[in-house]
Design a protein around this motif. Structure first.
Motif, PDB file in Angstrom:
ATOM      1  N   UNK A  92      -6.010   3.650   0.699  1.00 19.65           N
ATOM      2  CA  UNK A  92      -4.640   3.335   1.140  1.00 19.65           C
ATOM      3  C   UNK A  92      -4.386   3.861   2.549  1.00 19.65           C
ATOM      4  N   UNK A  93      -4.742   5.107   2.771  1.00 19.20           N
ATOM      5  CA  UNK A  93      -4.497   5.723   4.080  1.00 19.20           C
ATOM      6  C   UNK A  93      -5.225   4.967   5.185  1.00 19.20           C
ATOM      7  N   UNK A  94      -6.439   4.516   4.896  1.00 17.11           N
ATOM      8  CA  UNK A  94      -7.194   3.752   5.892  1.00 17.11           C
ATOM      9  C   UNK A  94      -6.529   2.414   6.178  1.00 17.11           C
ATOM     10  N   UNK A  95      -6.110   1.724   5.131  1.00 17.11           N
ATOM     11  CA  UNK A  95      -5.485   0.417   5.323  1.00 17.11           C
ATOM     12  C   UNK A  95      -4.112   0.530   5.982  1.00 17.11           C
ATOM     13  N   UNK A  96      -3.459   1.681   5.796  1.00 15.66           N
ATOM     14  CA  UNK A  96      -2.170   1.915   6.449  1.00 15.66           C
ATOM     15  C   UNK A  96      -2.341   2.506   7.850  1.00 15.66           C
ATOM     16  N   UNK A 144     -17.268  -2.200  14.427  1.00 19.55           N
ATOM     17  CA  UNK A 144     -17.123  -2.026  15.871  1.00 19.55           C
ATOM     18  C   UNK A 144     -16.018  -1.091  16.308  1.00 19.55           C
ATOM     19  N   UNK A 145     -14.849  -1.143  15.681  1.00 19.95           N
ATOM     20  CA  UNK A 145     -13.755  -0.286  16.127  1.00 19.95           C
ATOM     21  C   UNK A 145     -13.629   0.966  15.284  1.00 19.95           C
ATOM     22  N   UNK A 146     -14.592   1.177  14.391  1.00 21.64           N
ATOM     23  CA  UNK A 146     -14.554   2.378  13.564  1.00 21.64           C
ATOM     24  C   UNK A 146     -13.623   2.285  12.390  1.00 21.64           C
ATOM     25  N   UNK A 147     -12.972   1.131  12.225  1.00 17.09           N
ATOM     26  CA  UNK A 147     -12.016   0.974  11.133  1.00 17.09           C
ATOM     27  C   UNK A 147     -12.664   0.231   9.982  1.00 17.09           C
ATOM     28  N   UNK A 148     -12.633   0.779   8.775  1.00 17.40           N
ATOM     29  CA  UNK A 148     -13.228   0.074   7.644  1.00 17.40           C
ATOM     30  C   UNK A 148     -12.561  -1.267   7.410  1.00 17.40           C
ATOM     31  N   UNK A 149     -13.304  -2.172   6.830  1.00 19.91           N
ATOM     32  CA  UNK A 149     -12.755  -3.483   6.507  1.00 19.91           C
ATOM     33  C   UNK A 149     -12.206  -3.486   5.094  1.00 19.91           C
ATOM     34  N   UNK A 163       0.806  -1.218   0.000  1.00 21.69           N
ATOM     35  CA  UNK A 163       0.000   0.000   0.000  1.00 21.69           C
ATOM     36  C   UNK A 163       0.845   1.277   0.000  1.00 21.69           C
ATOM     37  N   UNK A 164       1.965   1.268   0.697  1.00 22.50           N
ATOM     38  CA  UNK A 164       2.803   2.475   0.759  1.00 22.50           C
ATOM     39  C   UNK A 164       3.374   2.805  -0.617  1.00 22.50           C
ATOM     40  N   UNK A 165       3.884   1.792  -1.317  1.00 16.83           N
ATOM     41  CA  UNK A 165       4.407   2.023  -2.668  1.00 16.83           C
ATOM     42  C   UNK A 165       3.287   2.433  -3.621  1.00 16.83           C
ATOM     43  N   UNK A 166       2.120   1.836  -3.437  1.00 18.82           N
ATOM     44  CA  UNK A 166       0.975   2.209  -4.276  1.00 18.82           C
ATOM     45  C   UNK A 166       0.611   3.674  -4.048  1.00 18.82           C
ATOM     46  N   UNK A 167       0.575   4.075  -2.785  1.00 13.24           N
ATOM     47  CA  UNK A 167       0.239   5.468  -2.464  1.00 13.24           C
ATOM     48  C   UNK A 167       1.260   6.429  -3.063  1.00 13.24           C
ATOM     49  N   UNK A 168       2.518   6.017  -3.067  1.00 16.59           N
ATOM     50  CA  UNK A 168       3.572   6.855  -3.666  1.00 16.59           C
ATOM     51  C   UNK A 168       3.260   7.138  -5.136  1.00 16.59           C
ATOM     52  N   UNK A 169       2.859   6.117  -5.873  1.00 19.50           N
ATOM     53  CA  UNK A 169       2.548   6.314  -7.293  1.00 19.50           C
ATOM     54  C   UNK A 169       1.272   7.123  -7.486  1.00 19.50           C
ATOM     55  N   UNK A 170       0.283   6.879  -6.641  1.00 15.79           N
ATOM     56  CA  UNK A 170      -0.945   7.666  -6.768  1.00 15.79           C
ATOM     57  C   UNK A 170      -0.701   9.138  -6.443  1.00 15.79           C
ATOM     58  N   UNK A 171       0.191   9.411  -5.513  1.00 19.54           N
ATOM     59  CA  UNK A 171       0.505  10.818  -5.232  1.00 19.54           C
ATOM     60  C   UNK A 171       1.158  11.469  -6.447  1.00 19.54           C
ATOM     61  N   UNK A 172       2.032  10.728  -7.097  1.00 27.44           N
ATOM     62  CA  UNK A 172       2.653  11.257  -8.323  1.00 27.44           C
ATOM     63  C   UNK A 172       1.590  11.513  -9.390  1.00 27.44           C
TER      64      UNK A 172
END
Length: 472
Positions: free
Chosen positions: A208-212, A277-282, A181-190
């Motif tokens: 990505x941000x949610x999963x990270x 339950x914990x507010x975190x998306x699945x 996900x981090x590498x994917x986010x890097x490319x999407x930011x570009x």
């Protein structure tokens, strides 16, 4: 008959192993409910409930998830989606062109283009044709290189920009699907820097941000995504799918963004459906809630307000724009004394240090951000990019060994950077050090398994590495 049976078994295995409704129905994530319906009826003829009960149940459930805008939106809200499009150039056809022929043309024209306008024009056409062919074959790395060359010859070409956005997004999707996900986010930011209002890219960055578990970026990108969807809704008119996508996002996050996006009118509908339950998306295809591996961090503002005129941050930003690096650093340091966790300013200060030949301080700043988890992903991205820039500058000056040191230093801090592994591989390849080149190409391929061009290069170098000459 045997081939048909093998195909049937292969399809059944893929259906049973599917993680999303789209995979179960062999559809792209951009498929419409109508396309889902067509594919469903096509598949149930082959996988009837009487003969293939388990496969049929999977297909049926997938269709129910995609059969209308509301259910499709509930699925899509946490799925990565490739922006529609392709690499193309207006007026350029590749229907009767072979890559081998184009390669020969480019090789012949490169030497003539500097002195002949006609040769330059022909070279541009050939490069455009090859870029399209390479992209069709998912040879992303080589296609990007051709786009860079086209940009050199024809600056400001919108088709080049669109092509880059498409390729970066495709690379990002492949990385995200592999869990990087981090590498994917890097490319999407570009890609986002090239197309700032692209709702597909913003949505992918939000997921990505949610999963990270990056709360700062999660708030920022989800709010920007919701605003982009509202803009799309204004342009498209009454789009039930987009309306449901907005509603489902607010439901999933328990209404956390309602007051930031002007959607207070949806509060009653959102309150009827509490988040997980914990507010975190699945994550799609994962039956368990994403584990919390980091301490929650303060939420960042979705779109950073302009600082007051005369404030250190404002002065620093003006100095940064004017490339007054010393002034920017001094102002940012004053701001950070009062706001030590402002990762965006800290990152800009590091870049200002980097540009003012204070590389050690710049890299130390990014390392501190990474170690203390202050805008960690942004710092990782900047650290790698700065190391790559430094290494490439050294290579241009024929200082290869110092370039290698920079790249290997980068891996100590960010050990999962495909770009760094690829740069190392290219250096060793140029040196004809096939064994080291093969090692680093394989590392890059592990992170970018779907990059066909990279895989081909890795295979070619691996063969050379096995030659008797390389083993001496």
């Amino acid at each position: 008959m045997n081939e048909q049976l093998l195909k049937f078994k292969d399809e059944r295995a893929k259906i049973l192993a599917s993680k999303t409704p789209y995979e179960a129905l062999f559809l792209l994530t951009t498929a419409t409910p109508e396309e889902a319906k067509y594919q469903y009826f096509k598949l149930v003829k082959r996988f009837s409930p009487e003969r293939e009960e388990e496969a049929f149940r999977t297909i049926r459930k997938a269709y129910e998830d995609l059969r209308d805008p509301a259910s499709k939106a509930a699925v899509d809200v946490m799925l990565f989606t490739a922006p529609p499009g392709r690499v193309r150039f207006r007026g350029v056809s590749t229907s009767t062109v072979s890559q081998l022929k184009v390669n020969r043309e480019i090789e012949a024209l490169e030497t003539q283009a500097a002195t002949s306008a006609e040769a330059k024009k022909e070279l541009l056409l050939a490069l455009k044709q090859r870029a399209v062919i390479l992209a069709k074959n998912s040879n992303w790395t080589a296609a990007l290189k051709d786009l860079d060359r086209i940009e050199e010859l024809e600056p400001g070409n919108d088709d080049v920009r669109d092509g880059r956005v498409f390729i970066l997004s495709r690379q990002a999707i492949e990385l995200a699907d592999s869990g990087h996900y981090a590498d994917a986010a890097h490319r999407w930011r570009r890609a986002l820097r090239l197309d700032p209002n692209n709702s597909y890219i913003l949505h992918n960055l939000a997921v990505c941000a949610t999963l990270l578990l990056n709360k700062e970026e999660e708030t920022r990108y989800w709010v920007e995504t919701l605003r982009a969807w509202h803009r799309d809704l204004t342009e498209r008119g009454d789009d039930p799918y987009l309306k449901n996508l907005i509603l489902e996002t607010h439901k999933r996050f328990g209404g956390r963004f309602l007051n930031l996006t002007g959607d207070e009118g949806l509060r009653a509908q959102v309150s009827l459906a509490p988040p997980p339950p914990d507010g975190t998306p699945r994550a799609m295809g994962d039956s368990s809630t994403v584990a919390k591996t980091r301490k929650p961090t303060p939420e960042a503002e979705p779109s950073r307000p302009a600082p007051p005129a005369g404030a250190p941050e404002s002065v620093g930003l003006e100095a940064f724009k004017a490339q007054n690096w010393a002034g920017a650093v001094a102002s940012f340091e004053l701001h950070l004394k009062e706001n030590p966790k402002d990762f965006e300013v800290m990152n800009k200060m590091a870049w200002a240090l980097h540009h003012s030949n204070q590389a050690n301080r710049a890299f130390a700043t990014w390392q501190k951000m990474i170690q203390e988890d202050i805008g960690k992903e942004l710092a990782r991205e900047s650290y790698v990019q700065a190391k790559l820039d430094t290494a490439r500058a050294l290579r241009r000056r024929m200082m290869v060994n110092p370039a290698l040191v920079q790249l290997k230093d980068a891996l100590k801090v960010v050990p999962d950077s495909a770009a760094v592994y690829q740069e190392l591989a290219e250096i060793y390849n140029e040196r004809q050090d096939w064994i080291n080149a093969s090692f680093y190409y394989e590392k890059a391929v592990e992170l970018l398994p779907n990059d066909k061009g990279l895989r081909q290069q890795a295979r070619a170098v691996k063969l050379r590495a096995r030659s008797p000459k390389a083993l001496k």
